[in-house]
Design a protein around this motif. Sequence first.
Motif, PDB file in Angstrom:
ATOM      1  N   GLN A 126      36.194  30.899  45.792  1.00 14.48           N
ATOM      2  CA  GLN A 126      35.390  30.117  44.835  1.00 14.48           C
ATOM      3  C   GLN A 126      35.435  28.616  45.142  1.00 14.48           C
ATOM      4  OE1 GLN A 126      33.302  31.765  42.628  1.00 14.48           O
ATOM      5  NE2 GLN A 126      34.107  33.397  43.920  1.00 14.48           N
ATOM      6  N   SER A 163      38.442  30.136  37.496  1.00 14.75           N
ATOM      7  CA  SER A 163      39.544  29.659  38.335  1.00 14.75           C
ATOM      8  C   SER A 163      39.849  28.200  38.034  1.00 14.75           C
ATOM      9  CB  SER A 163      39.162  29.816  39.817  1.00 14.75           C
ATOM     10  OG  SER A 163      39.976  28.976  40.615  1.00 14.75           O
ATOM     11  N   VAL A 164      41.103  27.962  37.659  1.00 13.56           N
ATOM     12  CA  VAL A 164      41.559  26.593  37.405  1.00 13.56           C
ATOM     13  C   VAL A 164      41.407  25.778  38.686  1.00 13.56           C
ATOM     14  CG1 VAL A 164      43.586  25.179  36.848  1.00 13.56           C
ATOM     15  CG2 VAL A 164      43.253  27.375  35.706  1.00 13.56           C
ATOM     16  N   ASP A 305      51.109  32.279  32.960  1.00  9.62           N
ATOM     17  CA  ASP A 305      52.368  31.572  33.255  1.00  9.62           C
ATOM     18  C   ASP A 305      53.411  31.745  32.152  1.00  9.62           C
ATOM     19  OD1 ASP A 305      51.245  30.724  35.596  1.00  9.62           O
ATOM     20  OD2 ASP A 305      50.870  28.668  34.939  1.00  9.62           O
ATOM     21  N   ILE A 327      45.592  38.470  35.349  1.00 11.28           N
ATOM     22  CA  ILE A 327      45.206  37.378  36.260  1.00 11.28           C
ATOM     23  C   ILE A 327      45.755  37.594  37.680  1.00 11.28           C
ATOM     24  CG2 ILE A 327      45.164  34.858  36.613  1.00 11.28           C
ATOM     25  CD1 ILE A 327      43.848  35.566  33.961  1.00 11.28           C
TER      26      ILE A 327
HETATM   27  C1  EPZ Z   1      46.678  27.791  38.469  1.00  5.05           C
HETATM   28  O1  EPZ Z   1      46.651  28.472  39.717  1.00  5.05           O
HETATM   29  C2  EPZ Z   1      48.112  27.403  38.228  1.00  5.05           C
HETATM   30  N1  EPZ Z   1      48.563  26.552  39.301  1.00  5.05           N
HETATM   31  C3  EPZ Z   1      48.975  28.668  38.122  1.00  5.05           C
HETATM   32  O2  EPZ Z   1      50.284  28.252  37.753  1.00  5.05           O
HETATM   33  C4  EPZ Z   1      48.420  29.561  37.021  1.00  5.05           C
HETATM   34  O3  EPZ Z   1      49.150  30.773  37.020  1.00  5.05           O
HETATM   35  C5  EPZ Z   1      46.951  29.857  37.261  1.00  5.05           C
HETATM   36  O4  EPZ Z   1      46.216  28.600  37.413  1.00  5.05           O
HETATM   37  C6  EPZ Z   1      46.300  30.631  36.148  1.00  5.05           C
HETATM   38  O5  EPZ Z   1      46.395  29.919  34.949  1.00  5.05           O
HETATM   39  C7  EPZ Z   1      48.233  25.282  39.308  1.00  5.05           C
HETATM   40  O6  EPZ Z   1      47.576  24.762  38.423  1.00  5.05           O
HETATM   41  C8  EPZ Z   1      48.746  24.461  40.433  1.00  5.05           C
HETATM   42  P1  EPZ Z   1      43.240  30.397  39.395  1.00  5.05           P
HETATM   43  P2  EPZ Z   1      45.278  28.736  40.452  1.00  5.05           P
HETATM   44  O7  EPZ Z   1      42.418  29.883  40.516  1.00  5.05           O
HETATM   45  O8  EPZ Z   1      44.385  27.571  40.198  1.00  5.05           O
HETATM   46  C9  EPZ Z   1      41.333  34.378  41.232  1.00  5.05           C
HETATM   47  C10 EPZ Z   1      52.623  28.170  37.886  1.00  5.05           C
HETATM   48  O9  EPZ Z   1      53.517  29.018  37.674  1.00  5.05           O
HETATM   49  N2  EPZ Z   1      40.648  33.503  42.196  1.00  5.05           N
HETATM   50  O10 EPZ Z   1      42.877  30.009  38.005  1.00  5.05           O
HETATM   51  O11 EPZ Z   1      45.570  29.108  41.835  1.00  5.05           O
HETATM   52  C11 EPZ Z   1      42.837  34.416  41.413  1.00  5.05           C
HETATM   53  O12 EPZ Z   1      43.227  35.326  42.414  1.00  5.05           O
HETATM   54  C12 EPZ Z   1      51.377  28.539  38.648  1.00  5.05           C
HETATM   55  O13 EPZ Z   1      52.717  26.991  37.515  1.00  5.05           O
HETATM   56  C13 EPZ Z   1      39.714  34.028  43.055  1.00  5.05           C
HETATM   57  O14 EPZ Z   1      39.437  35.240  43.051  1.00  5.05           O
HETATM   58  O15 EPZ Z   1      44.767  30.007  39.663  1.00  5.05           O
HETATM   59  C14 EPZ Z   1      43.300  34.793  40.038  1.00  5.05           C
HETATM   60  O16 EPZ Z   1      43.185  36.174  39.859  1.00  5.05           O
HETATM   61  C15 EPZ Z   1      51.458  29.875  39.250  1.00  5.05           C
HETATM   62  N3  EPZ Z   1      39.065  33.190  43.927  1.00  5.05           N
HETATM   63  C16 EPZ Z   1      42.285  34.115  39.115  1.00  5.05           C
HETATM   64  O17 EPZ Z   1      41.157  33.832  39.944  1.00  5.05           O
HETATM   65  C17 EPZ Z   1      39.317  31.862  43.967  1.00  5.05           C
HETATM   66  O18 EPZ Z   1      38.695  31.165  44.777  1.00  5.05           O
HETATM   67  C18 EPZ Z   1      42.762  32.821  38.492  1.00  5.05           C
HETATM   68  O19 EPZ Z   1      43.323  31.974  39.501  1.00  5.05           O
HETATM   69  C19 EPZ Z   1      40.276  31.328  43.089  1.00  5.05           C
HETATM   70  C20 EPZ Z   1      40.921  32.172  42.211  1.00  5.05           C
END
Ligand code: EPZ
Length: 430
Positions: A126, A163-164, A305, A327
Motif C-alpha cells: 500500500q 494501514s497506519v 498493540d 491485524i
Molecule cells: C503500526 O505498524 C505500528 N507501528 C504497529 O506497532 C501497530 O501494531 C500497527 O501500526 C497496527 O496498529 C508503528 O507505528 C511504527 P499497518 P504498521 O500498516 O504501520 C497490512 C508496536 O508494537 N498491510 O497499520 O506497520 C499489515 O500486514 C508496533 O509498536 C498491508 O497489507 O501497521 C497489517 O495486517 C508493532 N499492506 C495491517 O495492514 C501494506 O502496505 C495493518 O498494518 C501495509 C500494511
Amino acid sequence: MEQYVIKGGAKLQGEVDISGAKNAALALIAAAIMTEDKVTITNLPDVRDINVLIESIQDIGAIVDRVDRNQVVIDGSKISSVTVDYEFIKKIRASYYLLGALLGRFNKAEVALPGGCDIGTRPIDQHIKGFNALGARVMIEHGMIKTKADELIGSHIYMDVVSVGATINVMLAAALANGRTVIENAAKEPHVVDVANMLNSMGANIKGAGTDVIRIKGVESLHGTEYAVIPDQIEAGTFMFAAAATRGNVLLKNVIPKHLEAISSKLLEIGCTIEEYDDAVRVIGNDNLRSTHVKTLPYPGYPTDMQPQIAVTLAVSRGTSIVTESIFENRFKYVAELVRMGANIKVEGNTAIINGVDELTGAEVSAPDLRAGAALVIAGLAAKGFTVVDDIIYIQRGYENFEVKLQKLGACIEKVNSEQEVAKFKLKVG
Ligand code: EPZ
C-alpha cells in the motif's frame, strides 16, 4: 544479556507519568527532515527505536542536537544522501518513513526493504501503491526500495487495507507534491493525526486526519517548528492492564483519555473501576475480575498493540474469554510462555480461548516481541513467586524506563545482567 527479574504479588499503587508516543515520534522524526529549517521535538520518548531512527537520519547528514533526554533539535539542511542502509531498517522497520519524507523533499529515496518481523509478514504494497499514484516509480533491487519522480503530482488514492504506515508515508510525500491528494480508507490512529498536525505546523495543508478521508493540498516547501509528541496510548494501556492484573490502583498522568476509550471500556467490562480526568486516568482493579471477548481492529477499535496485555489480564480473570487478532497473523507467540506460568489458553488460528485461572506461577520466560514482552512482565507482576523475563531488548524498543516506572508503583522488579544478579535479587527480596 539483560533480563527482568520480578517477584510477583504486589498490587501496583500510585501515579505514573506516561511518555511521548513512540509510534508518533518515529513518523515525526521523519517529517522533521522534510525542511531545511530546524525542527524541535519535545516529549520524545527515550527508547531504543527512536534512538536508532535518530542515528539513521544522522547517517544521511542530518544534524541532531539532543537537548535533553526527551528533546531534540533536528537540522536537515545538510542532508547529502537519500539512501538509508539495511543496518537501520533491520533494527527498526519504521525507518521506512524516510521513504515518504525523502521522496517528498528530494523526489527520490532509497531505503532498504524491511523483511517480515516477529508479529507477521507485514507487506508494504500500500505504501508502494501510494507512491506510484503520486507519480513516483518504485523498484525493488538488491534488497532496496528505490523510488524516484520527475515531479510528485497529487492524486486520489484508495487504500485497500487500513494501514497506519502507508497512510503516514503517503501523507509525508503528498505534503510536498504538486496539487491535491485524497487518501481514502486512511488509518485514523492518534499518531496519524499527530503527524498531520506537525506537518501543518511546518506549513503543510492537510485536512481530515483522524477520519477515513485525508485531503492534502501540496505546498512548495515546509518550514521549522517546535512540536510536542502526543502521549503514548499503548504505554498508558500497558500500565492500565498492569494495574488491573495486580488488582492495584494506579493514576496515569499525561494521557489523552479519549485515545484510551477502547481500552477503558474493556477494563470496565471485566469489572475494573475507571476514573477519567482531563489528562489523567485512574484504574482500580479488584479480586473479582471477569471474562470478556475482544477483537483487535484499526482505531478506534481495540488496538492490536494491546492484545497480549489484555490476554494476560483475562488469564487471571474468572470465566472464558475469547481474544481474536485480526491485524497481524503471528501475534500469539507469547501464549506458550504464559502457559508455562500456569495460564489455561488455547490458540486456534487467530483466536485465543482463555479460561481464567486463580493464579499464575513465576517461571523463566522469553519476550517474543515488544508488546508481548511487556505483557509477560505484567504476568510476572501478577504471578506467585519469581519470574525472569529474557530478551528484554524488545521491551526497551518501546517502553521508557519501564522497570523504574513499575518500581515507583511498588512493583518488585529489577533489571539484571547475570545469573548472579538474579540470585542476589532473590536473596534480597526473599
Ligand atoms: C503500526 O505498524 C505500528 N507501528 C504497529 O506497532 C501497530 O501494531 C500497527 O501500526 C497496527 O496498529 C508503528 O507505528 C511504527 P499497518 P504498521 O500498516 O504501520 C497490512 C508496536 O508494537 N498491510 O497499520 O506497520 C499489515 O500486514 C508496533 O509498536 C498491508 O497489507 O501497521 C497489517 O495486517 C508493532 N499492506 C495491517 O495492514 C501494506 O502496505 C495493518 O498494518 C501495509 C500494511
